[in-house]
Design an enzyme around this catalytic site. Sequence first.
Site, PDB file in Angstrom:
ATOM      1  N   ASP A   1     -15.977  -0.813  10.913  1.00 40.39           N
ATOM      2  CA  ASP A   1     -15.718  -0.866  12.321  1.00 40.39           C
ATOM      3  C   ASP A   1     -16.514   0.446  13.117  1.00 40.39           C
ATOM      4  O   ASP A   1     -16.225   0.510  14.496  1.00 40.39           O
ATOM      5  CB  ASP A   1     -14.368  -0.513  12.605  1.00 40.39           C
ATOM      6  N   GLY A   2     -17.194   1.066  12.387  1.00 38.03           N
ATOM      7  CA  GLY A   2     -18.139   2.239  13.112  1.00 38.03           C
ATOM      8  C   GLY A   2     -17.200   3.416  13.051  1.00 38.03           C
ATOM      9  O   GLY A   2     -17.915   4.485  13.534  1.00 38.03           O
TER      10      GLY A   2
ATOM     11  N   GLY B   1      -5.087   3.122  10.690  1.00 36.10           N
ATOM     12  CA  GLY B   1      -5.623   1.659  10.481  1.00 36.10           C
ATOM     13  C   GLY B   1      -6.493   1.621  11.412  1.00 36.10           C
ATOM     14  O   GLY B   1      -7.332   2.556  12.117  1.00 36.10           O
TER      15      GLY B   1
ATOM     16  N   HIS C   1      -0.047   8.029   5.979  1.00 30.90           N
ATOM     17  CA  HIS C   1       0.937   7.736   5.369  1.00 30.90           C
ATOM     18  C   HIS C   1       1.915   8.903   5.260  1.00 30.90           C
ATOM     19  O   HIS C   1       1.386  10.164   5.355  1.00 30.90           O
ATOM     20  CB  HIS C   1       0.775   6.995   3.923  1.00 30.90           C
TER      21      HIS C   1
ATOM     22  N   ASP D   1      -7.699  -3.697   7.885  1.00 35.29           N
ATOM     23  CA  ASP D   1      -6.728  -2.716   7.888  1.00 35.29           C
ATOM     24  C   ASP D   1      -6.193  -2.604   9.082  1.00 35.29           C
ATOM     25  O   ASP D   1      -5.869  -1.640  10.003  1.00 35.29           O
ATOM     26  CB  ASP D   1      -7.247  -1.381   7.529  1.00 35.29           C
TER      27      ASP D   1
ATOM     28  N   ARG E   1     -22.166  16.071  -9.520  1.00 33.57           N
ATOM     29  CA  ARG E   1     -21.509  16.431 -10.960  1.00 33.57           C
ATOM     30  C   ARG E   1     -20.164  15.714 -10.933  1.00 33.57           C
ATOM     31  O   ARG E   1     -19.746  15.777 -12.127  1.00 33.57           O
ATOM     32  CB  ARG E   1     -21.814  17.933 -11.126  1.00 33.57           C
TER      33      ARG E   1
ATOM     34  N   GLU F   1       0.936  -1.152   0.021  1.00 32.24           N
ATOM     35  CA  GLU F   1      -0.088  -0.073  -0.059  1.00 32.24           C
ATOM     36  C   GLU F   1       0.745   1.160   0.057  1.00 32.24           C
ATOM     37  O   GLU F   1       1.140   1.983   0.992  1.00 32.24           O
ATOM     38  CB  GLU F   1      -1.029   0.000   1.157  1.00 32.24           C
TER      39      GLU F   1
END
Length: 383
Positions: A247-248, A313, A140, A274, A226, A128
Amino acid sequence: MGRKIFVGARIFDGERFHDDKVLIVADGRVERIAAANDRPDGEKVKLEGGVLSAGFIDAQVNGGGGRMLNDEPSATSMAIIAGGHRPYGTTSLLPTLITDTSEATNAAIEAAKEAVKENRGVAGLHLEGPHLAPARKGAHLAELMRPVEDGDVKAFIRLREAIGTLLVTIAAEQVTVAQVRELAEAGVIVSLGHSDCSSEAAEERFDAGARGVTHLFNAMSQMGHRAPGLVGAAIDHPATWCGIIADGHHVDPKALRTALRAKRGEGKLFFVTDAMSLVGSQQDSFTLNGRTVRRERGGFCSKLVLSDGTLAGSDIDMISAIRYGVTYLDLTLAEALRMATLYPARFLRLADRGHLSPGARADLVHLTDALTVTSTWLAGEAA
């Protein structure tokens, strides 16, 4: 290894449930599902009700069991991570390296070659980054991001040939249509993510062979009426698969329910965790690229955040994602199980996993009626 007969539970074969049946496993593979009075001799494995299913498959796992892949990109770390998720029903996963230095990336590549050979739940590798868009960096490091070069394409193809399953998350802005086509034709699974692209740019890459999107809704251009963005293109494109973090915290359930209703074609939504190192661990913090990530308890499950509140994560495991799907996303248990087994297997082209058809790997999980994991098996052996 001989033959084992699993009795006493409903059997979910990846498509549907079987009642009053037994699962016959021989030499680590599914032999067949049979009537209870039509079973051969073999070791009986008695289950006390509940559901027996193919083991869960997770395409995006950054860490677990107290270990982050980025901290120590080794085959040992990959084994620890796989072991950390196994009590939650995951029998196959892709250790995921988020954007890091070339040295860390090369170490993860060499580790994956070794870990896949061990055949203990590491099914490949997910890179990733670093080919992501700084505008959608998430947790990141933007300073390490860069476009895909032709040398990267060749390296990805060689790696795919070496380990079998390679998933790369790439921003549409950082890869050309021709590069996507070359990667896809060589069997590399390309997923668009951490991207601020237009829907048109996404569709061009989907048509060239990009197979999915990474954690739908998160770190990508959103859907406007749009300007549909990457979210709109992913939901609308019939061949595109979409990983979701249920996961909410990462996505409001109303958005996920809408996407589930709207997704068309062969491509489906499927669960990813994740997950970071804290899954399967009692720790409350860890470091990511030198920054502290802390666990904040509350909600359906804890959330993981950097000091500025950025999500870093998740703290969820796969069986919890299934419970979330049944509780908050209006999913039947069968569909929730498919999103953790059959669908990720199809996305990753793991043809012998995610279902209990004859010849499939006997990677299994037994669940109680309350959707907790009691046992897992790898190739028919208790794990």
